[in-house]
Structures are given as structure tokens and as C-alpha cells.
Design an enzyme around this catalytic site. Structure first.
Site, PDB file in Angstrom:
ATOM      1  N   LYS A 197       0.837  -1.212   0.000  1.00 55.81           N
ATOM      2  CA  LYS A 197       0.000   0.000   0.000  1.00 55.81           C
ATOM      3  C   LYS A 197       0.876   1.270   0.000  1.00 55.81           C
ATOM      4  O   LYS A 197       2.086   1.196   0.190  1.00 55.81           O
ATOM      5  CB  LYS A 197      -0.943  -0.013   1.209  1.00 55.81           C
ATOM      6  CG  LYS A 197      -1.849  -1.247   1.259  1.00 55.81           C
ATOM      7  CD  LYS A 197      -3.006  -1.194   0.270  1.00 55.81           C
ATOM      8  CE  LYS A 197      -3.519  -2.547  -0.134  1.00 55.81           C
ATOM      9  NZ  LYS A 197      -4.464  -3.189   0.741  1.00 55.81           N
TER      10      LYS A 197
HETATM   11  C1  LIG Z   1      -5.481  -4.368   1.017  1.00 52.90           C
HETATM   12  C2  LIG Z   1      -6.934  -4.173   1.083  1.00 52.90           C
HETATM   13  C3  LIG Z   1      -7.695  -4.481   2.232  1.00 52.90           C
HETATM   14  C4  LIG Z   1      -7.118  -5.232   3.394  1.00 52.90           C
HETATM   15  O1  LIG Z   1      -6.079  -4.580   4.016  1.00 52.90           O
HETATM   16  P1  LIG Z   1      -5.225  -5.375   5.116  1.00 52.90           P
HETATM   17  O2  LIG Z   1      -4.513  -4.266   5.835  1.00 52.90           O
HETATM   18  O3  LIG Z   1      -4.304  -6.265   4.378  1.00 52.90           O
HETATM   19  O4  LIG Z   1      -6.170  -6.083   5.995  1.00 52.90           O
HETATM   20  C5  LIG Z   1      -9.027  -4.152   2.261  1.00 52.90           C
HETATM   21  N1  LIG Z   1      -9.620  -3.557   1.215  1.00 52.90           N
HETATM   22  C6  LIG Z   1      -8.952  -3.265   0.085  1.00 52.90           C
HETATM   23  C7  LIG Z   1      -9.670  -2.585  -1.021  1.00 52.90           C
HETATM   24  C8  LIG Z   1      -7.592  -3.575  -0.022  1.00 52.90           C
HETATM   25  O5  LIG Z   1      -6.938  -3.322  -1.158  1.00 52.90           O
END
Ligand SMILES: *Cc1c(COP(=O)(O)O)cnc(C)c1O
Length: 405
Positions: A197
Site C-alpha cells: 500500500k
Molecule cells: C489491502 C486491502 C484491504 C485489506 O487490508 P489489510 O490491511 O491487508 O487487511 C481491504 N480492502 C482493500 C480494497 C484492499 O486493497
């Protein structure tokens, strides 16, 4: 079809070394901070998580921020404190990661998908009202790729029908909607700091809200349902026995993760500007190629530029999307799919009877979309390699089609 080791033309790949998709951008200050944490002896939730939470609530203009070990934990806590449970329905988009709908299922509630707008690829507010029933308790808009959803319309519907808005801002930490920070608009907003991210702490997430009651309930649930946190339990403030108030979870962020987050957040807007420049570079090149659709342009928002996605005109190419990604890999370019429509995944088909044709826009996108590398650690040369590889594959795939037909 491209062989996985050979470039599409059978020759040398565009790049010598592999360009990883979503490589995090970690600097010395993060490394020093983590080392400092390791030496401090305080690894779990402690002073650095508190500092990071304070910085994050200031950044998002929200009253409260709670550091967690994932965005998924945040979405799950949000639904629980809002009282969503069995026989309730929660509306969301099929163009998202599994976690967004999984948390609804875990509450015993029913995920109700609403199709997306073809241009923004976000949930289409015009279609939300038709999906409402007496059981609808919440909407989870997902700011796909970093582009804020139409929050005015979503908020209007939520107020009119007294339902909650829980934002999945996993892609959208930097985003703003009409001058308002994402994290300050909906009832509760969840962010992700997963390794790929925009802000990366390995695993990690944060929830923000302006509601004290919900915030306190989330704090409680995130730490086993204990009435005071480990920070107080083991600090020099003295021994106090804890009480279990409710059956909670182990969802807290650790100081090791917060050590990364503090510095990632400091450089967040700087990194966004780097990605914006790469984005424009991609746009300039790909707008010339008629077999590709580049991301829509926006007004009144700040896009967080998490994913640079293109849509392939598969009707006019010899390769489908998955083959295209394989061909990119053979050119030493990493690429990914965000997302293959969630309603068509095995569990959702079987459990809820979703089928092809249910959400035509989501399915259209799902078959054609791919994400190209876009991180602040990339150079212009990296972006030019991506452009060269994509252009080469489109040309080769297009000309072969013309020869065949
Ligand atoms: C990555 C992601 C999540 C989950 O995030 P985590 O921190 O890995 O639990 C949820 N929603 C979307 C759209 C994502 O891309």
C-alpha cells in the site's frame, strides 16, 4: 501465447532485472526508528503507536485514530461496534479485495453488491437505493485505486435511510473529497498499511472516527475486551488488575510497525507527488494507444494514486488480460490484477448464488483491468521500461491478430 521465459517477440526482454510490483519505499529513518524500538525493549503497542495514532488523526482531520494490525481488523471492528449482525445487510462493491465482503459475512450479515460506474470504477450511487431493503444497515464504499467515491451522494442516501457509512480506505490514505480528508467523512474509516500500500508497515492498519463511543468500543475490542491496555498493565504506573468486559480480539498494532508508519506518514505527500509524476508519464504514453483505456480524470478530489490501472481492449488484441500479464513478466515487468470481481469468486457464487451477468460493469472491468508498477521508489527509467514493454506487447499482439484475420 507468451512463453513465461521468452519476451513476446522471442527476443530479449525490455528490462534486465525484474521490476517488482508494489515494492515498498523504505528509507534509513525507518530503519533507525525500528532499531530504536528494538533496543527500547518495548515491541508491542506502546509510545510509538500512540505517537503514530496522534499523527494520523491530525493528518486525516479525524478526532480519533486507533492503530491496528490490519485494515481488515478495522472493517471488522467497525461493523461490530455499529451493531451489525445476523440478518442485517451491508452494501458494497464487487470491485474490491475479499476482505471488504468477508468481514460482512463474519458478522453473520449478508453482503449486497452494487455495480460500479465504468469510468470511476467506484460503487455507483445511482444504483444503491434500488439495493436497499428494510435490513440494510450500512454501506462500505471502497475508494478504488485511491479515487474517492461520490461521498455526497452516499452520505445523502445514508442519512435518508438511517444507515451507517464505513469507508474502506485501504487505497486512499492521501485522498480528499471536495476539500475533506478521507477519514473525516464517513462514520468509521479503515486504512491499510500492508506492504504494497502507499504507506507500508508490513502488516498494519488504522481506523478513524469522530464518535467517541465507537472509538472506545473499538479500543476495547481490539485488545481482548480488557478494560485497560497493556501499556498501562506493564508500565511503571503500577499494577492494576484487568477485567474482561467483552470477548474481544488481538487486533492491536505493535510499536515495531508504528516505527515504520511514523516516517512513512511524514513522507506520504512527498511520495504522492512522485507517483503523480509517474502517473502523468504513463498517461502521456498510453493515451496514444487506442487498445488501452487510461484512468478517468477527476474534478473536486485528490486521488491517492495507489494503483495505475489500464483497461485492455481485449476484443482487438490476441492476448487476454492474464496472458498480457504473463507477457509483461517475460519482459521483466511485474503487474497485478485489482480486482477480479468478488461476486464471481467461488465462495460468493456458492453461498449467495451470484452469477455472471449480475454486475455487468464490474465484470467488464474484471476481465480487462491490470495494474502497472507505481511506487515512490521507481525512477523515470523504470516507468519508461513499463511503457516500452506495454507498447511492445500491444503492438505485437495487435499485428499478429491482423495477420491472422
Ligand atoms: C489491502 C486491502 C484491504 C485489506 O487490508 P489489510 O490491511 O491487508 O487487511 C481491504 N480492502 C482493500 C480494497 C484492499 O486493497
Amino acid at each position: 501465447m507468451a512463453d513465461s521465459r521468452l519476451a513476446i517477440d522471442g527476443g530479449k526482454p525490455v528490462r534486465k532485472d525484474f521490476l517488482i510490483f508494489g515494492k515498498p519505499c523504505i528509507k534509513d529513518e525507518e530503519i533507525r526508528e525500528v532499531v530504536d524500538t528494538l533496543k527500547s525493549g518495548w515491541l508491542a503497542a506502546g509510545p510509538k503507536v500512540s505517537r503514530f495514532e496522534k499523527m494520523f488523526s491530525e493528518f486525516t482531520h479525524s478526532k480519533y485514530a486507533l492503530g491496528l494490525n490490519s485494515c481488515t481488523a478495522g472493517l471488522s471492528l467497525a461493523l461490530e461496534v455499529l451493531g451489525i449482525g445476523e440478518r442485517d445487510e451491508v452494501i458494497t462493491t464487487p470491485i474490491t479485495f475479499a476482505a471488504t465482503a468477508n468481514v460482512i459475512v463474519h458478522r453473520g450479515a449478508k453482503p449486497v453488491f452494487v455495480d460500479v460506474n465504468l469510468k470511476t470504477m467506484n460503487i455507483d450511487p445511482d444504483k444503491i437505493e434500488k439495493a436497499l431493503t428494510k435490513r440494510t444497515k450500512a454501506i462500505i464504499p471502497v475508494h478504488f485505486a485511491g479515487r474517492p467515491c461520490d461521498m455526497d451522494e452516499i452520505t445523502k442516501i445514508a442519512r435518508k435511510y438511517s444507515i451507517f457509512v464505513v469507508e474502506d480506505a485501504a487505497h486512499a490514505t492521501e485522498a480528499e473529497y471536495k476539500g475533506k480528508k478521507i477519514g473525516s467523512i464517513g462514520d468509521i474509516t479503515a486504512f491499510s498499511f500492508y506492504a504494497t500500500k502507499n504507506m507500508a508497515t508490513g502488516e498494519g492498519g488504522m481506523v478513524t472516527t469522530n464518535n467517541r463511543k465507537w472509538f472506545e468500543k473499538m479500543c476495547l475490542l481490539a485488545l481482548h475486551g480488557l478494560d485497560r491496555d497493556a501499556w498501562n498493565r506493564y508500565s511503571k504506573k503500577g499494577f492494576k488488575h484487568y477485567e474482561v468486559i467483552c470477548p474481544g480480539y488481538n487486533y492491536r498494532m505493535a510499536d515495531i510497525e508504528a516505527s515504520l508508519g511514523i516516517h512513512q506518514l511524514r513522507r506520504l505527500m512527498h511520495n504522492l507527488r512522485i507517483r503523480e509524476a509517474l502517473w502523468q508519464r504513463y498517461n502521456r504514453a498510453f493515451k496514444q494507444i487506442k487498445e488501452l483505456t487510461t484512468p478517468a480524470e477527476d474534478k473536486d478530489i485528490r486521488h491517492a494514486r495507489h494503483l495505475y490501472t489500464i483497461l485492455l481492449d481485449i476484443e482487438h488484441l490476441t492476448l487476454n488480460r492474464n496472458e498480457f500479464i504473463k507477457a509483461l513478466k517475460a519482459e521483466n515487468i511485474g503487474a497485478a490484477v485489482h480486482f477480479s470481481a468478488l461476486h464471481l469468486h467461488n465462495y460468493y457464487r456458492k453461498r449467495y448464488g451470484f452469477k455472471k451477468g449480475d454486475f455487468p460493469n464490474a465484470e467488464f472491468i474484471s476481465e480487462r483491468i491490470l495494474s502497472l508498477p507505481l511506487t515512490a521508489g521507481m525512477t523515470e527509467k523504470d516507468a519508461d521500461d513499463v511503457i516500452a514493454a506495454v507498447t511492445k506487447i500491444v503492438k505485437s499482439s495487435y499485428s499478429r491478430r491482423r495477420l491472422c484475420s
